[in-house]
Design a protein around this motif. Sequence first.
Motif, PDB file in Angstrom:
ATOM      1  N   MET A  83       5.203   7.182  -7.071  1.00 34.77           N
ATOM      2  CA  MET A  83       4.472   8.271  -7.144  1.00 34.77           C
ATOM      3  C   MET A  83       4.035   8.897  -5.793  1.00 34.77           C
ATOM      4  O   MET A  83       4.419  10.131  -5.553  1.00 34.77           O
ATOM      5  CB  MET A  83       3.375   8.055  -8.108  1.00 34.77           C
ATOM      6  CG  MET A  83       3.624   8.120  -9.630  1.00 34.77           C
ATOM      7  SD  MET A  83       2.565   7.861 -10.712  1.00 34.77           S
ATOM      8  CE  MET A  83       2.565   6.076 -10.993  1.00 34.77           C
TER       9      MET A  83
ATOM     10  N   ILE B  31       4.075 -10.585 -10.381  1.00 40.56           N
ATOM     11  CA  ILE B  31       2.923  -9.681 -10.585  1.00 40.56           C
ATOM     12  C   ILE B  31       2.772  -8.853  -9.415  1.00 40.56           C
ATOM     13  O   ILE B  31       2.224  -7.827  -9.520  1.00 40.56           O
ATOM     14  CB  ILE B  31       1.765 -10.682 -10.882  1.00 40.56           C
ATOM     15  CG1 ILE B  31       0.569  -9.519 -11.274  1.00 40.56           C
ATOM     16  CG2 ILE B  31       1.272 -11.502  -9.604  1.00 40.56           C
ATOM     17  CD1 ILE B  31       0.579  -9.286 -12.654  1.00 40.56           C
ATOM     18  N   ASP B  32       3.255  -9.168  -8.296  1.00 44.42           N
ATOM     19  CA  ASP B  32       3.163  -8.445  -7.050  1.00 44.42           C
ATOM     20  C   ASP B  32       3.989  -7.268  -7.316  1.00 44.42           C
ATOM     21  O   ASP B  32       3.687  -6.381  -6.601  1.00 44.42           O
ATOM     22  CB  ASP B  32       3.716  -9.225  -5.791  1.00 44.42           C
ATOM     23  CG  ASP B  32       2.668 -10.171  -5.195  1.00 44.42           C
ATOM     24  OD1 ASP B  32       1.621 -10.127  -5.659  1.00 44.42           O
ATOM     25  OD2 ASP B  32       3.322 -11.058  -4.465  1.00 44.42           O
ATOM     26  N   SER B  33       4.909  -7.183  -8.060  1.00 48.31           N
ATOM     27  CA  SER B  33       5.762  -5.967  -8.395  1.00 48.31           C
ATOM     28  C   SER B  33       4.930  -4.891  -9.063  1.00 48.31           C
ATOM     29  O   SER B  33       5.143  -3.755  -9.156  1.00 48.31           O
ATOM     30  CB  SER B  33       7.022  -6.183  -9.107  1.00 48.31           C
ATOM     31  OG  SER B  33       7.855  -6.873  -8.054  1.00 48.31           O
ATOM     32  N   VAL B  34       3.764  -5.415  -9.802  1.00 46.59           N
ATOM     33  CA  VAL B  34       3.118  -4.234 -10.589  1.00 46.59           C
ATOM     34  C   VAL B  34       2.222  -3.634  -9.453  1.00 46.59           C
ATOM     35  O   VAL B  34       1.447  -3.998  -8.731  1.00 46.59           O
ATOM     36  CB  VAL B  34       2.132  -5.014 -11.587  1.00 46.59           C
ATOM     37  CG1 VAL B  34       1.394  -4.107 -12.323  1.00 46.59           C
ATOM     38  CG2 VAL B  34       3.063  -5.948 -12.641  1.00 46.59           C
ATOM     39  N   GLY B  35       2.464  -2.349  -9.619  1.00 40.57           N
ATOM     40  CA  GLY B  35       1.700  -1.389  -8.756  1.00 40.57           C
ATOM     41  C   GLY B  35       3.045  -0.550  -8.164  1.00 40.57           C
ATOM     42  O   GLY B  35       2.637   0.458  -7.160  1.00 40.57           O
ATOM     43  N   ASN B  36       4.223  -0.891  -7.879  1.00 41.72           N
ATOM     44  CA  ASN B  36       5.170  -0.388  -7.273  1.00 41.72           C
ATOM     45  C   ASN B  36       5.313   1.154  -7.764  1.00 41.72           C
ATOM     46  O   ASN B  36       5.806   2.254  -7.159  1.00 41.72           O
ATOM     47  CB  ASN B  36       6.543  -1.176  -7.497  1.00 41.72           C
ATOM     48  CG  ASN B  36       6.734  -2.316  -6.610  1.00 41.72           C
ATOM     49  OD1 ASN B  36       5.714  -2.622  -5.928  1.00 41.72           O
ATOM     50  ND2 ASN B  36       7.733  -2.910  -6.342  1.00 41.72           N
ATOM     51  N   MET B  37       4.907   1.362  -9.168  1.00 43.80           N
ATOM     52  CA  MET B  37       5.071   2.860  -9.597  1.00 43.80           C
ATOM     53  C   MET B  37       4.298   3.608  -8.672  1.00 43.80           C
ATOM     54  O   MET B  37       4.477   4.972  -8.594  1.00 43.80           O
ATOM     55  CB  MET B  37       4.700   2.911 -11.212  1.00 43.80           C
ATOM     56  CG  MET B  37       5.999   2.674 -11.912  1.00 43.80           C
ATOM     57  SD  MET B  37       5.613   2.228 -13.744  1.00 43.80           S
ATOM     58  CE  MET B  37       5.582   4.202 -14.149  1.00 43.80           C
ATOM     59  N   PHE B  38       3.211   3.285  -8.155  1.00 50.19           N
ATOM     60  CA  PHE B  38       1.978   3.895  -7.495  1.00 50.19           C
ATOM     61  C   PHE B  38       2.995   4.186  -6.016  1.00 50.19           C
ATOM     62  O   PHE B  38       2.804   5.421  -5.501  1.00 50.19           O
ATOM     63  CB  PHE B  38       0.809   3.370  -7.027  1.00 50.19           C
ATOM     64  CG  PHE B  38       0.053   3.191  -8.529  1.00 50.19           C
ATOM     65  CD1 PHE B  38      -0.396   4.301  -9.010  1.00 50.19           C
ATOM     66  CD2 PHE B  38      -0.466   2.133  -8.942  1.00 50.19           C
ATOM     67  CE1 PHE B  38      -1.104   4.225 -10.359  1.00 50.19           C
ATOM     68  CE2 PHE B  38      -1.088   1.999 -10.225  1.00 50.19           C
ATOM     69  CZ  PHE B  38      -1.411   3.237 -11.035  1.00 50.19           C
TER      70      PHE B  38
ATOM     71  N   ASP C 268       0.895  -1.311   0.004  1.00 53.95           N
ATOM     72  CA  ASP C 268       0.023   0.023   0.133  1.00 53.95           C
ATOM     73  C   ASP C 268       0.745   1.229   0.228  1.00 53.95           C
ATOM     74  O   ASP C 268       1.661   1.524   1.073  1.00 53.95           O
ATOM     75  CB  ASP C 268      -0.953  -0.004   1.126  1.00 53.95           C
ATOM     76  CG  ASP C 268      -1.640   1.348   1.240  1.00 53.95           C
ATOM     77  OD1 ASP C 268      -1.789   1.866   0.383  1.00 53.95           O
ATOM     78  OD2 ASP C 268      -2.358   1.498   2.356  1.00 53.95           O
ATOM     79  N   PRO C 269       0.703   2.087  -1.075  1.00 52.37           N
ATOM     80  CA  PRO C 269       1.801   3.268  -1.294  1.00 52.37           C
ATOM     81  C   PRO C 269       1.480   4.204  -0.089  1.00 52.37           C
ATOM     82  O   PRO C 269       2.515   4.708   0.595  1.00 52.37           O
ATOM     83  CB  PRO C 269       1.302   3.810  -2.396  1.00 52.37           C
ATOM     84  CG  PRO C 269       0.713   2.661  -3.248  1.00 52.37           C
ATOM     85  CD  PRO C 269       0.023   1.852  -2.256  1.00 52.37           C
TER      86      PRO C 269
ATOM     87  N   VAL D 288      12.378  -4.080  -7.795  1.00 54.56           N
ATOM     88  CA  VAL D 288      11.387  -4.697  -8.378  1.00 54.56           C
ATOM     89  C   VAL D 288      11.775  -5.878  -9.145  1.00 54.56           C
ATOM     90  O   VAL D 288      12.585  -5.702 -10.132  1.00 54.56           O
ATOM     91  CB  VAL D 288      11.081  -3.252  -9.523  1.00 54.56           C
ATOM     92  CG1 VAL D 288       9.697  -3.843 -10.402  1.00 54.56           C
ATOM     93  CG2 VAL D 288      10.829  -1.987  -8.784  1.00 54.56           C
TER      94      VAL D 288
END
Lengths: 432, 382
Positions: free
Chosen positions: A391, A381-388, A356-357, A376
Amino acid sequence: MSAAKGVGDQSKTGPVKDAKPLKSAMAAAQHQKEWFKNAQERVRAGEPFCLANADTPHEIFLAMDDIPIVMMQWWSAIISAKQLSGYYFDRMGDKGYQKNVCRYCALPLACAIEQDPEHEPWGGLPKPTLLLAQLSCDVHTKVFELLARAYNCHFFPFEYPAPAPSYPRWWERLEDDWEEVIGSHVLDLRVEETKALIRYLEVSTGRQFSHKTLLEIMELENEQEEYFKKIRNLIAETRPCPVSLRDQLAATMNLQWHRGTQWAVDHTRMFYEEVKEKADKGEAVCKDEKIRLMWIGRGLWHNTAFYQYFEEKYGAVFTNSMYLSIAADGYIRHHHGDPLRALASRHIYMGYCLRDPEWQLNEAKRYGVNGAVMIVASNCIDSVGNMFIKMVLEQGGVPVLPIYADVVDAREWKDEEIKAQVSQFIEERCMP
Amino acid sequence: MGPLETMKKHYEQRDVAAQKWKKQGGKVVGYVSDDCPEEMILAAGLFPFRISGDPASGTAETDKYTESFYDPSVRSILNMLLTGKYDFLDYLVIPHASDSILKLYHQLWWIHRVDPSKQFPPLHLFDIVHTRFWQTGQYVRDQVRALKEKLEEWSGKEITASALARAITIGNENKALLKQVAALRASEPAHLSGVEALQIIGSSMVMLKEEHNKLLSQFLKGASQLPAQEGVRLFIEGSDLDNSQFYELVESCDATIVGENSSWGNRYSDDPVDPSGDPFEAIAERYHLRPSRPRIQSIEQRVAYCVRSALEAKAQGVIFFLYEWDPAPSWDQPDQAKALEDKGIPSLSFNMQKYAMSDRDRETLKKDVKQFVASLSKKKKH
């Protein structure tokens, strides 16, 4: 990316290190080894044994006269730490599996398919009689099916209902208001599944599940995790940082694997007392701490010495990672008379909470970090969302460097290149 | 324009029917994957529109917000949502059909969180979860109930049992007609190319079903006049292909694609909804139990489905086409290839393939396909 200036040339002249390994970390590591050896003997003597994903309720097994249970991710880390991941992934490739298969969860499978205990760390994993995972990833269905085939045992899957995108400041509510945070319809399903698991274990092992023991386990866990919270808070507020990330990882994880036992409470208290003593005495990872860094993502199991390099070079200390923080914020449950439901609420979205960011930003602020390095793994697939995460942290004033690597597969780790990236990041974005 | 040309037009310009519906004052509900009960959307008086990616649309906007390493067709969908290609959608239903599709749901929320200027249609998550256990069925039933309530809120009218039963009848008719289309491909010689089959099947998901049924009936009436397809018979396995670029490439190499394991292909018409009994229960059961969802099916089930389908289609060979970052089907591939080999069916595997093919990708693929086709032709002659 070009190499930052002076890579590797300051290690002898950098800030003086003042870190002695934690006794509690060493004791926990030693206990884990002894526990594993004992488990091997028990399984050899005919006891049941479960191999499970980390986000499953091992408390159930403890409440059934302590059925031995090992976590996939721990085993993966051990194989990796023994520098065996390359060997096993090469064997997977020989069998026709794609090069980019998920590493973290597939490493124990690669090991299982080889069926060569002598090559495995610590004398080999005992043959499981049960596999357990929640289907929080499409690939789990496949990996566990293949594991069940390799070990000729059953796989018990838990469903993974979709989490809501975010629950505001869940870390302040989970201990008591877990029903609201997680959601009743999700808990209804998970409680039913947990009951089914208990019945399955009772039938297949002949052991009795003890509700009273579960209550005791839940109380012991709360006590233990309260110590983790005190440790986390102490490390976060102490300048300079009294405990290296390497020690934090070793102590936290080895103690977590035994949560719900008096041993774990006692040794987590010992961990706290040791950290407190260090903080009181002003002992530090780097006396001359200049930069505080956060590590986002899983521990770099094949190279935990990596973190030290920047301590020596820049006085840049990795102060925190998710492991201690989630112990502090994600485990404690006041069960309000329903321990099974409270237990269900502990595990189901732990993985989601970790990524959770907003929570990551909260932890970054708590520790007062100057920047964050985020590992990363493109095979997960767990790494997808790291860009949030990147940010949200950067919107919150915390610069983030993503590094693309795997935490258990050393074959693709480019040590010099990654050190150069982090060095450049520290110099250009983290130094005051 | 004949029925085949009409369906082809709708496949190539997928929003035509939905845009027309909107102009007439109707509302359009977009949905992702075949794990969404389109019958319920229809029964609510709304236009069900299956959204897809587009290899030609790029991913520049998606790249700003997300990583590159997950299902590329879903990344493409996100790009289209971000660039206004789906602005005609009034609502969007996202089923928990795969990790990547669930990520899409979360991404839309987080994109709005980090950039509030980005707006998307109102969303609903249809949480279909994974297993075929009875307990899971209870959960799915609740999800069907929640979807019903949401669609009623969106349409402003109740979904009655009779309206749903009628939508089920229309949908089942569509599936039955599509099975006749599949039979045209399975016949020897085949009477339909793989590209044409994709156009027929895909258009069903972007048109009103009743209209599509009329076109299918007309098309099937004239089926005896269709020319024979003489190419080497191939079956396609692997990732869900929401476009025809790979089929065009393969069929330009003296081959005919006679079947596939894809939700944009023959698999779409599997498993009609049970028309007897309570229609809501029937919907819940169909979407919970239907066995052909690749990302959650066991390897054993996937192997059985692949071999059975390839044999039914009388395929001489199988090509595995797996997108990069679509891991679930890649885990099935070694066992599927082995099982096919045991049945005397050779296979060729393309792993880690790009969603948008470059000219170079095409050249490489074509060379390998030609070689494979030639080996199968030779084998047939012997």
